[in-house]
Design a protein around this motif. Structure first.
Motif, short mmCIF file in Angstrom:
data_model
loop_
_atom_site.label_atom_id
_atom_site.label_comp_id
_atom_site.label_asym_id
_atom_site.label_seq_id
_atom_site.Cartn_x
_atom_site.Cartn_y
_atom_site.Cartn_z
N THR A 178 -0.86 -5.85 -6.62
CA THR A 178 0.01 -6.73 -5.84
C THR A 178 1.01 -5.93 -5.01
OG1 THR A 178 -0.18 -8.48 -7.50
CG2 THR A 178 1.72 -8.59 -6.02
N VAL A 179 1.62 -4.93 -5.62
CA VAL A 179 2.67 -4.17 -4.95
C VAL A 179 2.09 -3.33 -3.82
CG1 VAL A 179 4.48 -2.44 -5.24
CG2 VAL A 179 4.10 -4.17 -7.02
N LEU A 180 0.93 -2.73 -4.03
CA LEU A 180 0.33 -1.92 -2.98
C LEU A 180 -0.10 -2.79 -1.80
CD1 LEU A 180 -0.09 1.16 -2.78
CD2 LEU A 180 -2.51 0.76 -3.26
N THR A 181 -0.49 -4.02 -2.06
CA THR A 181 -0.81 -4.95 -0.97
C THR A 181 0.43 -5.21 -0.12
OG1 THR A 181 -2.57 -6.01 -2.23
CG2 THR A 181 -1.63 -7.27 -0.42
N VAL A 195 -4.02 2.11 2.39
CA VAL A 195 -2.76 2.13 3.13
C VAL A 195 -2.81 3.26 4.16
CG1 VAL A 195 -0.24 2.37 2.94
CG2 VAL A 195 -1.54 1.31 1.08
N GLN A 196 -2.22 3.05 5.32
CA GLN A 196 -2.15 4.11 6.34
C GLN A 196 -1.29 5.25 5.78
OE1 GLN A 196 -1.77 6.85 8.48
NE2 GLN A 196 0.29 6.02 8.74
N SER A 197 -1.94 6.34 5.45
CA SER A 197 -1.20 7.49 4.93
C SER A 197 -1.68 8.80 5.53
CB SER A 197 -1.33 7.55 3.39
OG SER A 197 -2.69 7.68 3.00
N ASP A 198 -2.60 8.73 6.49
CA ASP A 198 -3.09 9.96 7.12
C ASP A 198 -2.05 10.58 8.06
OD1 ASP A 198 -5.59 9.82 5.88
OD2 ASP A 198 -6.38 8.50 7.44
N GLU A 213 -4.64 3.90 -4.45
CA GLU A 213 -5.66 3.34 -3.55
C GLU A 213 -7.04 3.38 -4.19
OE1 GLU A 213 -4.01 4.35 0.93
OE2 GLU A 213 -5.07 5.91 -0.18
N SER A 214 -7.34 4.48 -4.88
CA SER A 214 -8.66 4.61 -5.49
C SER A 214 -8.86 3.61 -6.61
CB SER A 214 -8.87 6.04 -6.00
OG SER A 214 -8.07 6.31 -7.14
#
Length: 202
Positions: free
Chosen positions: A89-92, A127-130, A120-121
């Motif tokens: 939920t939080v990562l969303t 999430v955009q992290s690149d 993420e895995s």
């Protein structure tokens, strides 16, 4: 996204400055217990507390109770995590806040981003992290040979903050956003104007 981003001036970037608190130091073993985000536009934090976001995360009973050193460091205790939303939920929510923004934080390359990518895995949420700005890496390049903890950077730039509040994710994130604003000004003195300039300079 990459090519327009590289040409974008640092002072015009849309950034999501963030910080994590975790149950330990190892992404393979420990879990996120708090995430905070401060939005940053036009070279400055938005200065709107309504745009600041912080959320505790229930890590699962197998990762509780928290070690005493974590409780002492973060001020987060085991009981405060029970009943909180899980990382799915939080990562969303975190993903919705970040959207296509560049992410930033202090020591994100070595600490925060490995935890995010581990999460993420587990959740299959990407999430955009690149594309990120690590204020620790900037500090080390701008001012070699001196301490570079977040509090050190805050003092260096004369930022008003309460050191006793640090190691709370939101307090850390708010200070980091102010440090980033000062670093962007200082980078301009080195003719580092765009995101691409910064990558090349580092």
């Amino acid at each position: 996204m990459p090519f327009p981003l590289y040409e974008t001036k640092l002072a015009e970037l849309e950034v999501a400055v963030f910080d994590l608190e975790t149950s330990g130091l190892m992404p393979s073993k420990h879990r996120i217990i708090q995430i905070a985000v401060v939005l940053f536009d036009q070279g400055q934090p938005t200065n709107n507390a309504n745009n600041d976001w912080v959320q505790l995360v229930f890590p699962g009973e197998e990762h509780l109770p928290l070690e005493d050193v974590i409780v002492e460091l973060t001020g987060i205790d085991t009981e405060s995590l029970r009943g909180q939303p899980t990382i799915d939920t939080v990562l969303t929510e975190f993903d919705q806040l970040v959207n296509e923004r560049v992410v930033s934080g202090h020591n994100v390359k070595r600490f925060d981003l490995p935890f995010i990518r581990r999460a993420e895995s587990h959740t299959r949420i990407d999430v955009q992290s690149d594309f990120y700005i690590d204020t620790l890496l900037l500090a080390q390049k701008l001012h070699p040979g001196r301490p570079h903890k977040l509090a050190d950077e805050g003092r260096h730039y004369g930022i008003d903050f309460d050191e006793e509040e640090l190691h709370d994710a939101l307090a850390d994130t708010r200070l980091c956003a102010q440090v980033l604003a000062e670093q962007i000004k200082e980078l301009a003195d080195h003719n580092v104007q765009t995101f691409g300039d910064m990558i090349d300079w580092l």
